[in-house]
Design an enzyme around this catalytic site. Structure first.
Site, PDB file in Angstrom:
ATOM      1  N   ARG A  27     -22.573  19.957  12.792  1.00  0.00           N
ATOM      2  CA  ARG A  27     -23.104  19.415  11.529  1.00  0.00           C
ATOM      3  C   ARG A  27     -24.622  19.530  11.438  1.00  0.00           C
ATOM      4  NH1 ARG A  27     -20.332  15.379   8.580  1.00  0.00           N
ATOM      5  NH2 ARG A  27     -18.104  15.745   8.721  1.00  0.00           N
ATOM      6  N   ARG A  31     -27.306  15.946   5.894  1.00  0.00           N
ATOM      7  CA  ARG A  31     -28.147  14.961   5.221  1.00  0.00           C
ATOM      8  C   ARG A  31     -29.329  14.430   6.019  1.00  0.00           C
ATOM      9  NH1 ARG A  31     -23.110  11.499   3.581  1.00  0.00           N
ATOM     10  NH2 ARG A  31     -22.549  12.510   5.526  1.00  0.00           N
ATOM     11  N   ARG A  40     -29.018  19.472  -2.140  1.00  0.00           N
ATOM     12  CA  ARG A  40     -27.789  18.765  -2.496  1.00  0.00           C
ATOM     13  C   ARG A  40     -27.964  18.088  -3.850  1.00  0.00           C
ATOM     14  NH1 ARG A  40     -23.714  15.767  -3.310  1.00  0.00           N
ATOM     15  NH2 ARG A  40     -22.578  14.698  -1.678  1.00  0.00           N
ATOM     16  N   ASP A  77     -16.692  23.303   4.613  1.00  0.00           N
ATOM     17  CA  ASP A  77     -16.024  22.090   5.083  1.00  0.00           C
ATOM     18  C   ASP A  77     -14.587  22.435   5.442  1.00  0.00           C
ATOM     19  OD1 ASP A  77     -16.633  19.024   5.183  1.00  0.00           O
ATOM     20  OD2 ASP A  77     -14.549  19.233   4.591  1.00  0.00           O
ATOM     21  N   TYR A 153      -5.973  14.401   6.382  1.00  0.00           N
ATOM     22  CA  TYR A 153      -6.640  14.190   5.086  1.00  0.00           C
ATOM     23  C   TYR A 153      -5.689  14.469   3.928  1.00  0.00           C
ATOM     24  CZ  TYR A 153     -10.970  13.849   7.711  1.00  0.00           C
ATOM     25  OH  TYR A 153     -11.944  13.438   8.583  1.00  0.00           O
TER      26      TYR A 153
HETATM   27  O1  CP3 Z   1     -21.712  21.928  11.259  1.00  0.00           O
HETATM   28  C1  CP3 Z   1     -22.203  22.275  10.163  1.00  0.00           C
HETATM   29  O2  CP3 Z   1     -23.393  22.100   9.860  1.00  0.00           O
HETATM   30  C2  CP3 Z   1     -21.334  23.080   9.189  1.00  0.00           C
HETATM   31  C3  CP3 Z   1     -20.773  22.360   8.118  1.00  0.00           C
HETATM   32  C4  CP3 Z   1     -19.633  21.364   8.298  1.00  0.00           C
HETATM   33  C5  CP3 Z   1     -19.449  20.293   7.400  1.00  0.00           C
HETATM   34  N1  CP3 Z   1     -18.272  19.697   7.697  1.00  0.00           N
HETATM   35  C6  CP3 Z   1     -20.383  19.956   6.321  1.00  0.00           C
HETATM   36  C7  CP3 Z   1     -20.282  18.640   5.675  1.00  0.00           C
HETATM   37  C8  CP3 Z   1     -18.565  21.350   9.194  1.00  0.00           C
HETATM   38  C9  CP3 Z   1     -18.304  22.229  10.403  1.00  0.00           C
HETATM   39  C10 CP3 Z   1     -17.707  20.278   8.788  1.00  0.00           C
HETATM   40  C11 CP3 Z   1     -16.443  19.968   9.470  1.00  0.00           C
HETATM   41  C12 CP3 Z   1     -15.690  18.780   9.073  1.00  0.00           C
HETATM   42  N2  CP3 Z   1     -15.544  18.248   7.825  1.00  0.00           N
HETATM   43  C13 CP3 Z   1     -14.881  18.037   9.962  1.00  0.00           C
HETATM   44  C14 CP3 Z   1     -14.665  18.347  11.418  1.00  0.00           C
HETATM   45  C15 CP3 Z   1     -15.794  17.932  12.266  1.00  0.00           C
HETATM   46  C16 CP3 Z   1     -15.966  16.436  12.426  1.00  0.00           C
HETATM   47  O3  CP3 Z   1     -17.031  15.954  12.030  1.00  0.00           O
HETATM   48  O4  CP3 Z   1     -15.051  15.788  12.940  1.00  0.00           O
HETATM   49  C17 CP3 Z   1     -14.289  16.996   9.218  1.00  0.00           C
HETATM   50  C18 CP3 Z   1     -13.361  15.932   9.754  1.00  0.00           C
HETATM   51  C19 CP3 Z   1     -14.701  17.160   7.866  1.00  0.00           C
HETATM   52  C20 CP3 Z   1     -14.281  16.361   6.684  1.00  0.00           C
HETATM   53  C21 CP3 Z   1     -15.424  15.715   6.021  1.00  0.00           C
HETATM   54  N3  CP3 Z   1     -16.415  16.382   5.343  1.00  0.00           N
HETATM   55  C22 CP3 Z   1     -15.686  14.337   5.936  1.00  0.00           C
HETATM   56  C23 CP3 Z   1     -14.849  13.254   6.565  1.00  0.00           C
HETATM   57  C24 CP3 Z   1     -16.856  14.207   5.198  1.00  0.00           C
HETATM   58  C25 CP3 Z   1     -17.478  12.902   4.749  1.00  0.00           C
HETATM   59  C26 CP3 Z   1     -18.178  12.209   5.850  1.00  0.00           C
HETATM   60  C27 CP3 Z   1     -19.614  12.568   5.838  1.00  0.00           C
HETATM   61  O5  CP3 Z   1     -20.167  12.803   6.903  1.00  0.00           O
HETATM   62  O6  CP3 Z   1     -20.156  12.565   4.723  1.00  0.00           O
HETATM   63  C28 CP3 Z   1     -17.326  15.493   4.867  1.00  0.00           C
HETATM   64  C29 CP3 Z   1     -18.536  15.829   4.083  1.00  0.00           C
HETATM   65  C30 CP3 Z   1     -19.490  16.797   4.671  1.00  0.00           C
HETATM   66  N4  CP3 Z   1     -19.145  17.947   5.323  1.00  0.00           N
HETATM   67  C31 CP3 Z   1     -20.911  16.726   4.581  1.00  0.00           C
HETATM   68  C32 CP3 Z   1     -21.410  17.872   5.208  1.00  0.00           C
HETATM   69  C33 CP3 Z   1     -22.850  18.284   5.324  1.00  0.00           C
HETATM   70  C34 CP3 Z   1     -21.694  15.639   3.856  1.00  0.00           C
HETATM   71  C35 CP3 Z   1     -21.574  15.922   2.406  1.00  0.00           C
HETATM   72  C36 CP3 Z   1     -22.719  15.394   1.618  1.00  0.00           C
HETATM   73  O7  CP3 Z   1     -23.729  16.090   1.474  1.00  0.00           O
HETATM   74  O8  CP3 Z   1     -22.567  14.283   1.066  1.00  0.00           O
END
Ligand code: CP3
Length: 345
Positions: A27, A31, A40, A77, A153
Protein backbone atom coordinates in the site's frame (compact mmCIF):
# COMPACT_ATOMS: atom_id res chain seq x y z
CA UNK A 1 28.81 -4.27 -25.79
CA UNK A 2 25.37 -5.18 -24.51
CA UNK A 3 25.42 -5.45 -20.74
CA UNK A 4 22.43 -7.26 -19.27
CA UNK A 5 21.57 -5.96 -15.85
CA UNK A 6 18.95 -7.73 -13.82
CA UNK A 7 16.90 -5.56 -11.51
CA UNK A 8 17.54 -5.91 -7.77
CA UNK A 9 14.03 -7.18 -7.00
CA UNK A 10 14.20 -9.78 -9.79
CA UNK A 11 17.61 -10.96 -8.64
CA UNK A 12 16.25 -11.62 -5.17
CA UNK A 13 13.32 -13.53 -6.60
CA UNK A 14 15.83 -15.59 -8.60
CA UNK A 15 17.42 -16.47 -5.24
CA UNK A 16 20.54 -14.41 -5.86
CA UNK A 17 22.08 -12.82 -2.77
CA UNK A 18 22.52 -9.06 -3.00
CA UNK A 19 24.34 -6.55 -0.77
CA UNK A 20 21.17 -4.75 0.12
CA UNK A 21 17.62 -6.04 -0.02
CA UNK A 22 15.12 -4.65 -2.49
CA UNK A 23 12.53 -2.53 -0.68
CA UNK A 24 8.87 -1.77 -1.25
CA UNK A 25 5.93 -1.28 1.11
CA UNK A 26 2.50 -2.81 0.75
CA UNK A 27 0.00 0.00 0.00
CA UNK A 28 2.92 2.34 -0.66
CA UNK A 29 0.69 4.52 -2.84
CA UNK A 30 -2.01 5.92 -0.63
CA UNK A 31 -3.42 8.38 1.79
CA UNK A 32 -0.30 8.87 3.94
CA UNK A 33 1.12 10.81 0.94
CA UNK A 34 -0.09 14.42 0.48
CA UNK A 35 0.39 14.13 -3.29
CA UNK A 36 -1.95 11.10 -3.27
CA UNK A 37 -4.60 12.95 -1.25
CA UNK A 38 -4.39 15.85 -3.66
CA UNK A 39 -4.94 13.66 -6.72
CA UNK A 40 -7.64 11.67 -4.95
CA UNK A 41 -9.53 14.93 -4.27
CA UNK A 42 -9.20 15.87 -7.93
CA UNK A 43 -10.34 12.46 -9.20
CA UNK A 44 -13.20 12.51 -6.69
CA UNK A 45 -13.63 8.79 -6.55
CA UNK A 46 -11.24 5.99 -5.70
CA UNK A 47 -12.40 3.62 -8.46
CA UNK A 48 -12.15 6.43 -11.01
CA UNK A 49 -8.48 6.60 -10.07
CA UNK A 50 -8.12 2.86 -10.60
CA UNK A 51 -9.86 2.94 -13.98
CA UNK A 52 -8.13 6.05 -15.37
CA UNK A 53 -4.67 5.07 -16.66
CA UNK A 54 -3.24 8.60 -16.25
CA UNK A 55 -4.29 8.73 -12.59
CA UNK A 56 -3.24 5.16 -11.86
CA UNK A 57 0.15 5.80 -13.45
CA UNK A 58 0.72 9.03 -11.58
CA UNK A 59 -0.23 7.52 -8.22
CA UNK A 60 1.90 4.41 -8.79
CA UNK A 61 4.92 6.63 -9.47
CA UNK A 62 4.41 8.93 -6.46
CA UNK A 63 6.10 6.73 -3.82
CA UNK A 64 8.86 5.80 -6.28
CA UNK A 65 9.75 9.45 -6.84
CA UNK A 66 9.63 10.26 -3.15
CA UNK A 67 11.38 7.21 -1.69
CA UNK A 68 13.10 5.40 -4.57
CA UNK A 69 11.51 2.05 -3.75
CA UNK A 70 12.90 -0.89 -5.74
CA UNK A 71 9.44 -2.00 -6.81
CA UNK A 72 6.37 -0.11 -7.96
CA UNK A 73 3.03 -1.82 -7.42
CA UNK A 74 0.22 -1.22 -9.87
CA UNK A 75 -2.29 1.18 -8.35
CA UNK A 76 -5.58 -0.66 -8.29
CA UNK A 77 -7.60 -2.69 -5.81
CA UNK A 78 -8.46 -6.33 -5.27
CA UNK A 79 -12.15 -5.44 -5.63
CA UNK A 80 -11.98 -4.55 -9.33
CA UNK A 81 -12.58 -8.27 -9.96
CA UNK A 82 -16.09 -8.43 -8.44
CA UNK A 83 -16.81 -5.12 -10.18
CA UNK A 84 -15.67 -6.58 -13.52
CA UNK A 85 -17.73 -9.73 -12.95
CA UNK A 86 -20.88 -7.65 -12.55
CA UNK A 87 -21.19 -7.06 -8.80
CA UNK A 88 -20.97 -3.28 -8.49
CA UNK A 89 -18.44 -1.91 -6.00
CA UNK A 90 -18.20 1.57 -4.57
CA UNK A 91 -15.91 3.24 -2.06
CA UNK A 92 -17.36 5.79 0.31
CA UNK A 93 -14.75 8.16 1.72
CA UNK A 94 -13.74 6.99 5.17
CA UNK A 95 -16.09 4.02 5.05
CA UNK A 96 -14.29 1.41 2.98
CA UNK A 97 -15.75 -0.70 0.20
CA UNK A 98 -19.47 -1.38 -0.33
CA UNK A 99 -20.65 -4.09 -2.74
CA UNK A 100 -24.17 -4.60 -4.00
CA UNK A 101 -25.92 -7.84 -2.96
CA UNK A 102 -24.31 -10.95 -4.41
CA UNK A 103 -26.30 -12.69 -7.12
CA UNK A 104 -24.34 -15.60 -8.57
CA UNK A 105 -26.56 -15.79 -11.65
CA UNK A 106 -25.63 -12.25 -12.62
CA UNK A 107 -21.88 -12.73 -12.49
CA UNK A 108 -20.07 -13.48 -15.72
CA UNK A 109 -16.64 -13.50 -17.31
CA UNK A 110 -18.01 -11.98 -20.52
CA UNK A 111 -16.98 -8.38 -19.85
CA UNK A 112 -13.93 -9.09 -17.69
CA UNK A 113 -11.25 -7.83 -20.06
CA UNK A 114 -13.32 -4.95 -21.43
CA UNK A 115 -13.94 -3.76 -17.93
CA UNK A 116 -10.31 -4.17 -16.92
CA UNK A 117 -8.82 -2.73 -20.12
CA UNK A 118 -7.89 0.55 -18.34
CA UNK A 119 -5.90 -1.46 -15.81
CA UNK A 120 -3.93 -3.17 -18.56
CA UNK A 121 -3.41 0.21 -20.23
CA UNK A 122 -2.15 1.63 -16.93
CA UNK A 123 0.42 -1.16 -16.63
CA UNK A 124 1.90 -0.32 -20.03
CA UNK A 125 1.89 3.36 -19.18
CA UNK A 126 3.60 2.77 -15.83
CA UNK A 127 6.39 0.77 -17.48
CA UNK A 128 6.97 3.61 -19.94
CA UNK A 129 6.86 6.25 -17.21
CA UNK A 130 9.40 4.34 -15.09
CA UNK A 131 11.81 4.32 -18.02
CA UNK A 132 11.07 7.94 -18.97
CA UNK A 133 11.78 9.04 -15.39
CA UNK A 134 14.93 6.94 -15.29
CA UNK A 135 13.76 4.42 -12.70
CA UNK A 136 15.33 1.68 -14.75
CA UNK A 137 16.02 -0.61 -11.77
CA UNK A 138 12.44 -0.41 -10.51
CA UNK A 139 10.37 -3.57 -10.95
CA UNK A 140 6.64 -3.36 -11.65
CA UNK A 141 4.46 -5.65 -9.54
CA UNK A 142 0.99 -6.62 -10.70
CA UNK A 143 -1.44 -8.18 -8.23
CA UNK A 144 -4.82 -9.64 -7.48
CA UNK A 145 -6.72 -10.68 -4.40
CA UNK A 146 -6.87 -14.42 -3.89
CA UNK A 147 -10.38 -15.90 -4.27
CA UNK A 148 -11.21 -16.53 -0.62
CA UNK A 149 -10.23 -12.98 0.35
CA UNK A 150 -12.21 -11.47 -2.52
CA UNK A 151 -15.18 -13.75 -1.73
CA UNK A 152 -15.34 -12.42 1.83
CA UNK A 153 -16.11 -8.95 0.42
CA UNK A 154 -18.52 -10.30 -2.20
CA UNK A 155 -20.53 -12.21 0.39
CA UNK A 156 -20.39 -9.75 3.29
CA UNK A 157 -20.81 -6.73 0.99
CA UNK A 158 -18.06 -4.93 2.92
CA UNK A 159 -15.11 -5.57 5.19
CA UNK A 160 -15.92 -7.81 8.15
CA UNK A 161 -14.42 -8.68 11.52
CA UNK A 162 -16.13 -12.00 12.22
CA UNK A 163 -16.75 -13.36 8.67
CA UNK A 164 -20.08 -14.89 9.78
CA UNK A 165 -22.12 -14.26 6.59
CA UNK A 166 -19.14 -15.52 4.61
CA UNK A 167 -18.89 -18.66 6.73
CA UNK A 168 -22.61 -19.30 6.67
CA UNK A 169 -22.40 -19.30 2.87
CA UNK A 170 -19.20 -21.38 2.72
CA UNK A 171 -20.38 -24.05 5.18
CA UNK A 172 -24.12 -23.82 4.47
CA UNK A 173 -24.17 -23.70 0.65
CA UNK A 174 -21.00 -25.50 -0.39
CA UNK A 175 -22.07 -26.03 -4.00
CA UNK A 176 -22.89 -22.38 -4.51
CA UNK A 177 -19.67 -21.42 -2.78
CA UNK A 178 -17.70 -23.70 -5.11
CA UNK A 179 -19.38 -22.05 -8.07
CA UNK A 180 -18.25 -18.65 -6.82
CA UNK A 181 -14.71 -19.88 -6.11
CA UNK A 182 -14.37 -21.48 -9.54
CA UNK A 183 -15.46 -18.27 -11.21
CA UNK A 184 -12.98 -16.27 -9.15
CA UNK A 185 -10.17 -18.72 -9.90
CA UNK A 186 -10.76 -18.37 -13.62
CA UNK A 187 -11.21 -14.58 -13.56
CA UNK A 188 -8.14 -14.05 -11.38
CA UNK A 189 -5.93 -16.26 -13.53
CA UNK A 190 -7.03 -14.52 -16.73
CA UNK A 191 -6.58 -11.12 -15.11
CA UNK A 192 -3.03 -11.93 -13.96
CA UNK A 193 -2.06 -13.38 -17.34
CA UNK A 194 -3.18 -10.15 -19.01
CA UNK A 195 -1.24 -8.11 -16.45
CA UNK A 196 1.96 -9.94 -17.41
CA UNK A 197 1.23 -9.37 -21.09
CA UNK A 198 0.71 -5.67 -20.37
CA UNK A 199 4.10 -5.41 -18.63
CA UNK A 200 3.91 -6.63 -15.02
CA UNK A 201 7.26 -8.21 -14.10
CA UNK A 202 6.23 -9.86 -10.82
CA UNK A 203 2.83 -10.81 -9.42
CA UNK A 204 1.56 -10.82 -5.87
CA UNK A 205 -1.50 -12.73 -4.69
CA UNK A 206 -3.05 -11.09 -1.63
CA UNK A 207 -4.70 -13.70 0.58
CA UNK A 208 -5.25 -11.16 3.32
CA UNK A 209 -7.89 -13.21 5.11
CA UNK A 210 -6.18 -16.62 4.95
CA UNK A 211 -6.41 -16.63 8.74
CA UNK A 212 -10.22 -16.62 8.63
CA UNK A 213 -10.49 -20.38 8.00
CA UNK A 214 -8.74 -23.63 8.94
CA UNK A 215 -8.88 -27.34 8.24
CA UNK A 216 -10.47 -28.50 4.99
CA UNK A 217 -11.55 -24.97 4.10
CA UNK A 218 -7.96 -23.76 4.22
CA UNK A 219 -6.79 -26.73 2.17
CA UNK A 220 -9.45 -26.33 -0.48
CA UNK A 221 -10.15 -22.61 -0.68
CA UNK A 222 -6.74 -21.18 0.18
CA UNK A 223 -4.12 -23.73 -0.88
CA UNK A 224 -5.92 -25.41 -3.78
CA UNK A 225 -7.48 -22.21 -5.09
CA UNK A 226 -4.14 -20.35 -5.03
CA UNK A 227 -2.43 -23.36 -6.60
CA UNK A 228 -4.93 -23.49 -9.47
CA UNK A 229 -4.46 -19.81 -10.27
CA UNK A 230 -0.68 -20.07 -10.16
CA UNK A 231 -0.72 -23.18 -12.38
CA UNK A 232 -2.89 -21.39 -14.95
CA UNK A 233 -0.65 -18.32 -14.96
CA UNK A 234 2.56 -20.35 -15.13
CA UNK A 235 1.20 -22.50 -17.95
CA UNK A 236 1.26 -19.32 -20.07
CA UNK A 237 4.12 -17.43 -18.39
CA UNK A 238 6.35 -20.06 -16.75
CA UNK A 239 9.01 -17.58 -15.59
CA UNK A 240 6.88 -14.92 -13.97
CA UNK A 241 7.79 -14.75 -10.26
CA UNK A 242 4.76 -14.93 -7.97
CA UNK A 243 4.74 -13.78 -4.36
CA UNK A 244 2.06 -15.27 -2.11
CA UNK A 245 0.86 -13.28 0.90
CA UNK A 246 -1.32 -15.57 3.01
CA UNK A 247 -1.85 -13.38 6.05
CA UNK A 248 -2.09 -15.10 9.44
CA UNK A 249 -1.88 -18.57 7.87
CA UNK A 250 0.07 -19.75 10.93
CA UNK A 251 0.61 -23.47 11.06
CA UNK A 252 -0.49 -23.92 7.42
CA UNK A 253 2.28 -21.73 6.01
CA UNK A 254 4.71 -24.44 4.97
CA UNK A 255 1.95 -26.42 3.28
CA UNK A 256 0.96 -23.26 1.43
CA UNK A 257 4.56 -22.72 0.33
CA UNK A 258 5.11 -26.29 -0.81
CA UNK A 259 1.80 -26.81 -2.59
CA UNK A 260 0.81 -23.54 -4.27
CA UNK A 261 3.80 -23.01 -6.56
CA UNK A 262 4.69 -19.53 -5.26
CA UNK A 263 8.25 -18.27 -5.72
CA UNK A 264 8.45 -16.10 -2.62
CA UNK A 265 6.48 -15.77 0.60
CA UNK A 266 5.10 -12.51 1.94
CA UNK A 267 5.41 -12.79 5.72
CA UNK A 268 2.91 -11.02 7.95
CA UNK A 269 4.01 -9.16 11.06
CA UNK A 270 2.97 -11.93 13.49
CA UNK A 271 5.76 -14.26 12.33
CA UNK A 272 8.85 -14.34 14.57
CA UNK A 273 12.03 -13.44 12.68
CA UNK A 274 13.96 -16.51 13.80
CA UNK A 275 11.14 -18.71 12.54
CA UNK A 276 11.13 -16.93 9.19
CA UNK A 277 14.91 -17.34 8.88
CA UNK A 278 15.17 -20.95 10.06
CA UNK A 279 11.95 -22.49 8.77
CA UNK A 280 10.70 -20.40 5.83
CA UNK A 281 13.65 -18.63 4.22
CA UNK A 282 15.30 -22.05 3.87
CA UNK A 283 12.47 -22.95 1.46
CA UNK A 284 12.31 -19.78 -0.68
CA UNK A 285 12.96 -16.02 -0.64
CA UNK A 286 10.81 -14.17 1.87
CA UNK A 287 9.31 -10.70 2.01
CA UNK A 288 8.37 -8.71 5.07
CA UNK A 289 7.61 -8.18 7.81
CA UNK A 290 7.79 -4.90 9.72
CA UNK A 291 4.61 -4.29 11.70
CA UNK A 292 2.90 -1.24 10.13
CA UNK A 293 2.05 -0.29 13.70
CA UNK A 294 5.75 0.02 14.54
CA UNK A 295 6.28 2.16 11.45
CA UNK A 296 3.35 4.30 12.60
CA UNK A 297 4.70 4.58 16.16
CA UNK A 298 8.26 5.42 15.09
CA UNK A 299 10.97 6.22 17.64
CA UNK A 300 13.87 4.07 18.78
CA UNK A 301 11.83 0.88 18.51
CA UNK A 302 11.43 1.46 14.78
CA UNK A 303 15.22 1.71 14.41
CA UNK A 304 15.73 -1.48 16.39
CA UNK A 305 13.07 -3.50 14.59
CA UNK A 306 14.20 -2.48 11.12
CA UNK A 307 17.78 -3.33 11.96
CA UNK A 308 16.72 -6.61 13.49
CA UNK A 309 14.87 -7.62 10.31
CA UNK A 310 17.87 -6.72 8.14
CA UNK A 311 20.31 -8.54 10.43
CA UNK A 312 18.18 -11.66 10.84
CA UNK A 313 17.11 -12.13 7.22
CA UNK A 314 20.13 -10.58 5.49
CA UNK A 315 22.10 -13.78 4.95
CA UNK A 316 19.68 -15.15 2.38
CA UNK A 317 17.50 -13.55 -0.31
CA UNK A 318 14.76 -11.36 1.17
CA UNK A 319 12.69 -8.36 0.22
CA UNK A 320 12.18 -5.69 2.83
CA UNK A 321 8.50 -4.89 3.25
CA UNK A 322 5.82 -4.37 5.86
CA UNK A 323 3.90 -7.25 7.40
CA UNK A 324 0.63 -5.67 6.13
CA UNK A 325 -0.37 -2.42 4.37
CA UNK A 326 0.94 0.92 5.58
CA UNK A 327 -1.51 2.83 7.80
CA UNK A 328 -2.98 6.00 6.30
CA UNK A 329 -1.78 8.24 9.15
CA UNK A 330 1.84 7.05 9.05
CA UNK A 331 4.23 10.04 9.19
CA UNK A 332 6.40 10.29 6.10
CA UNK A 333 9.39 10.95 8.37
CA UNK A 334 8.98 7.42 9.79
CA UNK A 335 9.19 5.91 6.30
CA UNK A 336 12.35 7.93 5.66
CA UNK A 337 13.77 6.81 9.01
CA UNK A 338 13.18 3.15 8.15
CA UNK A 339 14.69 3.51 4.67
CA UNK A 340 17.82 5.19 6.04
CA UNK A 341 18.48 2.25 8.31
CA UNK A 342 17.81 -0.44 5.70
CA UNK A 343 20.06 1.30 3.19
CA UNK A 344 22.87 1.94 5.69
CA UNK A 345 22.89 -1.57 7.12
O1 CP3 B 1 0.01 -1.43 -2.51
C1 CP3 B 1 -0.36 -0.49 -3.24
O2 CP3 B 1 0.04 0.68 -3.10
C2 CP3 B 1 -1.23 -0.80 -4.46
C3 CP3 B 1 -2.61 -0.54 -4.32
C4 CP3 B 1 -3.52 -1.39 -3.45
C5 CP3 B 1 -4.70 -0.86 -2.89
N1 CP3 B 1 -5.40 -1.88 -2.34
C6 CP3 B 1 -5.08 0.56 -2.96
C7 CP3 B 1 -6.12 1.06 -2.06
C8 CP3 B 1 -3.50 -2.75 -3.16
C9 CP3 B 1 -2.43 -3.79 -3.46
C10 CP3 B 1 -4.71 -3.04 -2.45
C11 CP3 B 1 -5.06 -4.39 -2.00
C12 CP3 B 1 -6.25 -4.58 -1.17
N2 CP3 B 1 -7.44 -3.92 -1.23
C13 CP3 B 1 -6.37 -5.60 -0.19
C14 CP3 B 1 -5.33 -6.63 0.13
C15 CP3 B 1 -4.24 -6.11 0.97
C16 CP3 B 1 -4.62 -5.79 2.40
O3 CP3 B 1 -4.49 -4.62 2.76
O4 CP3 B 1 -5.03 -6.71 3.11
C17 CP3 B 1 -7.66 -5.49 0.37
C18 CP3 B 1 -8.23 -6.35 1.47
C19 CP3 B 1 -8.33 -4.44 -0.31
C20 CP3 B 1 -9.73 -3.99 -0.14
C21 CP3 B 1 -9.81 -2.57 0.27
N3 CP3 B 1 -9.47 -1.51 -0.53
C22 CP3 B 1 -10.27 -2.07 1.50
C23 CP3 B 1 -10.73 -2.91 2.66
C24 CP3 B 1 -10.19 -0.69 1.41
C25 CP3 B 1 -10.68 0.30 2.45
C26 CP3 B 1 -9.76 0.38 3.61
C27 CP3 B 1 -8.81 1.50 3.41
O5 CP3 B 1 -7.63 1.32 3.71
O6 CP3 B 1 -9.30 2.56 2.99
C28 CP3 B 1 -9.64 -0.35 0.15
C29 CP3 B 1 -9.38 1.01 -0.37
C30 CP3 B 1 -8.03 1.30 -0.90
N4 CP3 B 1 -7.30 0.45 -1.69
C31 CP3 B 1 -7.31 2.52 -0.74
C32 CP3 B 1 -6.12 2.38 -1.46
C33 CP3 B 1 -5.05 3.41 -1.65
C34 CP3 B 1 -7.82 3.75 0.00
C35 CP3 B 1 -8.81 4.40 -0.88
C36 CP3 B 1 -8.93 5.86 -0.64
O7 CP3 B 1 -8.18 6.64 -1.23
O8 CP3 B 1 -9.86 6.24 0.11
Amino acid sequence: MFVFMTKLMLKTLQKVNTDKPPIWFMRQAGRYLPEYRELRAKAGDFLTMCYTPDYATEVTLQPIRRFGFDAAILFSDILVIPDALGQKVRFETGEGPRLEDLNLDQLSLDHLHDHLAPVYAAIGQIRSALIAENFTDTTLIGFAGAPLTVATYMIEGRGTKDFMQFKKFLYGQPQEFDRLMNLLIEATAQYLIRQVEAGAEVLQLFESWAGAVGGFAFEKYVIEANQKIIAKVKAVHPHIPIIGFPKAAGIYLKDYMHKTGIDALGCDFTLPLNYIRDELQTIMPVQGNLDPGILYAGGALLDREVKNICDTLGEKPYIFNLGHGIHKDTPIAHVEQALKIIRAD
